[in-house]
Design an enzyme around this catalytic site. Structure first.
Site, PDB file in Angstrom:
ATOM      1  N   TYR A 260       6.141 -12.812   2.914  1.00 43.02           N
ATOM      2  CA  TYR A 260       4.868 -12.521   2.267  1.00 43.02           C
ATOM      3  C   TYR A 260       4.633 -13.529   1.138  1.00 43.02           C
ATOM      4  O   TYR A 260       5.344 -13.527   0.137  1.00 43.02           O
ATOM      5  CB  TYR A 260       4.906 -11.102   1.725  1.00 43.02           C
TER       6      TYR A 260
ATOM      7  N   THR B 230       0.822  -1.201   0.000  1.00 48.54           N
ATOM      8  CA  THR B 230       0.000   0.000   0.000  1.00 48.54           C
ATOM      9  C   THR B 230       0.858   1.252   0.000  1.00 48.54           C
ATOM     10  O   THR B 230       0.445   2.304  -0.489  1.00 48.54           O
ATOM     11  CB  THR B 230      -0.930   0.002   1.230  1.00 48.54           C
TER      12      THR B 230
ATOM     13  N   LYS C 223       2.853 -14.077   5.999  1.00 48.17           N
ATOM     14  CA  LYS C 223       1.680 -13.304   5.601  1.00 48.17           C
ATOM     15  C   LYS C 223       1.143 -13.900   4.308  1.00 48.17           C
ATOM     16  O   LYS C 223       1.887 -14.035   3.325  1.00 48.17           O
ATOM     17  CB  LYS C 223       2.047 -11.833   5.395  1.00 48.17           C
TER      18      LYS C 223
END
Length: 319
Positions: free
Chosen positions: A143, A56, A168
């Protein structure tokens, strides 16, 4: 950097995980003042951690100097109230360089994003993340998404790697995640390993992930509507099914349907939401593009609907 281990602080998280956008000024350069204001609002609103310069936060669009400045600003603004985790990615050499910059900037940990472009086998992925974890003293969360999807056996090996504290998941394959959780639980009995729901609007799948024991999640909504995100988080924690389902039906599902209307909206729509809330964080950088005015108007209406729901549940919101 704070003194307490990152894993322990995240395991005891009492709020959503905040992924701030990176602010840019009129000339396109990083606007650290606006970024600090954004981070401060998130911390004051109840964020459990700040994940700076991640997806983000347009990690892909920042040069190393900008990355270091933004991470340092997040560390300074949080002042140890919550941990700061910085993104690291690309090939192994560059990922290590970004990890070193994050450590120099005072970050508490790393979110290790997928390697750039290449589709590697499990052995190569394990080598990449092992090297990254060994490069600094920072605790690392790996991730899983896109070109970095792991077998349960690889995640067991990652969990055994010093410095790697969690996974994640950005894939959304619950069958795979259940097998991963089971493999780590049986392969490393008694060891703590963290799991995060990392889908773009993680709240929509929060109930499903909780079914396999994954309660930590990244909240893009928290970046622009922390009151709604925190109310949802508390409703999940307290078993307030009425508010959970109302927000899922009338806020999160419409938001996800809007997000699906444009490429890159997992970032650009969030940034538009931050601007709607009164903080000028500038546009996204290329190759991302801004949503058209009609979609921004739709986002504003969805936010208004979410807040109208909270007004109907004041007691639950305040729990």
């Amino acid at each position: 950097m704070t003194s307490a281990p990152l894993a322990a602080r995240l395991a005891d998280a009492a709020g959503p995980l905040f992924f701030p956008v990176t602010a840019y000024g009129p000339d396109g350069s990083v606007d650290l003042d606006a970024f600090r204001a954004h981070v401060r609002k998130g911390v004051d609103s109840g964020a459990a951690a700040v994940f700076a310069c991640c997806g983000t936060g347009e990690f892909h669009a920042l040069d190393p100097d900008e990355f270091r400045l933004v991470v340092a600003a997040a560390v300074e603004e949080t002042a140890g109230q919550v941990p700061v985790v910085a993104g690291a990615g690309y090939g192994t050499a560059l990922a290590v360089r970004y990890a070193e910059l994050a450590e120099q900037a005072g970050a508490d940990g790393l979110l290790a994003m997928p390697p750039y472009l290449v589709v590697a086998g499990q052995e190569g992925l394990l080598g990449h993340y092992t090297a990254l974890a060994a490069a600094t003293s920072l605790e690392t969360i790996v991730y899983q998404r896109d070109n970095a999807v792991f077998t349960p056996e690889t995640v067991v090996a990652l969990a055994r790697t010093p410095g790697i504290i969690g996974l994640k998941d950005g894939c959304g394959d619950l069958d795979l995640m259940q097998r991963i959780v089971s493999a780590v639980r049986t392969g490393l009995p008694g060891e703590d390993f963290l799991y995060f729901n990392g889908l773009p609007t993680a709240e929509l799948t929060g109930l499903a992930y909780r079914g396999i024991g994954v309660t930590l999640y990244s909240s893009a909504v928290f970046a622009f509507a922390p009151d709604i995100a925190l109310a949802f988080y508390r409703a999940l924690e307290t078993g307030d099914d009425e508010l959970v389902n109302a927000l899922l039906d009338h806020f999160y599902r419409p938001l996800v349907e809007l997000r699906a209307k444009g490429h890159g909206y997992a970032v650009s729509l969030v940034k538009a939401g931050v601007r709607l809330e009164g903080l000028d964080v500038g546009p996204v950088r290329t190759p991302l593009t801004e949503p058209p005015a009609a979609h921004v108007d739709e986002l504003a209406a969805i936010i208004a609907d979410g807040r109208a729901l909270l007004e109907k549940h004041p007691a639950r919101e305040a729990r």
